[in-house]
Enzyme design. Sequence first.
Site, short mmCIF file in Angstrom:
data_model
loop_
_atom_site.label_atom_id
_atom_site.label_comp_id
_atom_site.label_asym_id
_atom_site.label_seq_id
_atom_site.Cartn_x
_atom_site.Cartn_y
_atom_site.Cartn_z
N ALA A 10 0.84 -1.35 -0.11
CA ALA A 10 -0.17 0.05 0.15
C ALA A 10 0.76 1.35 -0.03
O ALA A 10 0.29 2.33 -0.03
CB ALA A 10 -1.00 -0.09 1.41
N SER A 11 2.09 1.17 -0.16
CA SER A 11 2.82 2.43 -0.03
C SER A 11 2.85 3.02 -1.37
O SER A 11 3.08 4.30 -1.56
CB SER A 11 4.31 2.25 0.26
OG SER A 11 4.94 1.21 -0.85
N ARG A 12 2.26 2.47 -2.65
CA ARG A 12 2.41 3.26 -3.89
C ARG A 12 1.29 2.58 -4.63
O ARG A 12 0.65 1.61 -4.42
CB ARG A 12 3.76 2.94 -4.66
CG ARG A 12 5.00 3.47 -3.84
CD ARG A 12 6.17 2.95 -4.71
NE ARG A 12 6.62 1.77 -4.88
CZ ARG A 12 7.34 0.93 -5.61
NH1 ARG A 12 8.01 1.88 -6.72
NH2 ARG A 12 7.59 -0.14 -5.79
N SER A 139 -5.77 -9.62 -12.44
CA SER A 139 -5.39 -8.67 -13.42
C SER A 139 -6.32 -9.43 -14.58
O SER A 139 -6.55 -10.45 -14.54
CB SER A 139 -3.83 -8.89 -13.78
OG SER A 139 -3.88 -8.26 -14.88
N TYR A 152 3.48 -13.98 -14.67
CA TYR A 152 2.72 -12.88 -13.96
C TYR A 152 1.23 -13.25 -14.28
O TYR A 152 0.40 -13.43 -13.43
CB TYR A 152 2.99 -11.48 -14.58
CG TYR A 152 1.93 -10.53 -14.11
CD1 TYR A 152 2.30 -10.09 -12.89
CD2 TYR A 152 0.94 -10.16 -14.86
CE1 TYR A 152 1.16 -9.04 -12.35
CE2 TYR A 152 0.10 -9.02 -14.55
CZ TYR A 152 0.15 -8.62 -13.33
OH TYR A 152 -0.58 -7.59 -12.82
N LYS A 156 -1.84 -14.66 -11.50
CA LYS A 156 -3.05 -13.64 -11.50
C LYS A 156 -4.26 -14.66 -11.66
O LYS A 156 -5.33 -14.36 -11.14
CB LYS A 156 -3.03 -12.76 -12.15
CG LYS A 156 -1.91 -11.59 -11.91
CD LYS A 156 -2.36 -11.10 -10.41
CE LYS A 156 -1.46 -10.06 -10.29
NZ LYS A 156 -1.40 -9.39 -8.68
#
Length: 244
Positions: A10-12, A139, A152, A156
């Site tokens: 959650a920092s970015r 995604s 990836y 997902k």
Amino acid sequence: MEKIALVTGASRGIGRAVATELAHRGWAVAIGYRVRRDKAEELAAALTAEGCRAMICRADVSRREEVEEMVRTVADTFGPVSLLVNNAGIAGQCLFQDLTDERWHEFFSVNVDGAFYTSRAVLPAMLHEHEGCIVNISSIWGQRGASCEVAYSATKAALIGLTRSLAAELAPSHIRVNCVAPGVIRTDMLNELPPELLPELAQQTPMGRLGRPEDIAAAVAFLADPAADFITGQVLTCDGGFIL
């Protein structure tokens, strides 16, 4: 249960937007991070200055012990987690034949094991209270697949399977599990793409623009709201029509 949310990564980017949206909707928010403590502290300070309840908590979600300690820290500070947003993840592009064993396992350890460890850690309190909500961030590439992003996309897709199966298992306990599948969103992950490709991606999107982190935050907040109390096991695609 009191409205206490844990948002990993959650920092970015998307995670930051989700934490902000939830805080503005009255949730006490635990801002999960791994490296960018400065960004996490900056967000927590900004939300606190607005009168929201926010804290930071560090964990490498691929490590079970760190995840369990993070969840204990949140419980000791705010109380047991009633909403978990599994957002932490990694991405990258390469040809399948160039994908190393180490890189393949790294994708799964962060994107899938991380959601597994974190969900398992918060569930005892949710089961005790007979309520709770988990939202996984997948995604569109987990729905459709993407060339040069096999690892990836596979992770997902695994999150979608995790969402549906866990939702069926936990529904009798009144714990909802849903998934948001973002499309092409303006975050740091797009920095790996050639800049000239971004306008093309916007043109390929029927809505005519790239997504914003706030678009995903709104979708997560909807699924976490009591108004969505009868929705579980679903994948909410938020992509401006990209994969129609």
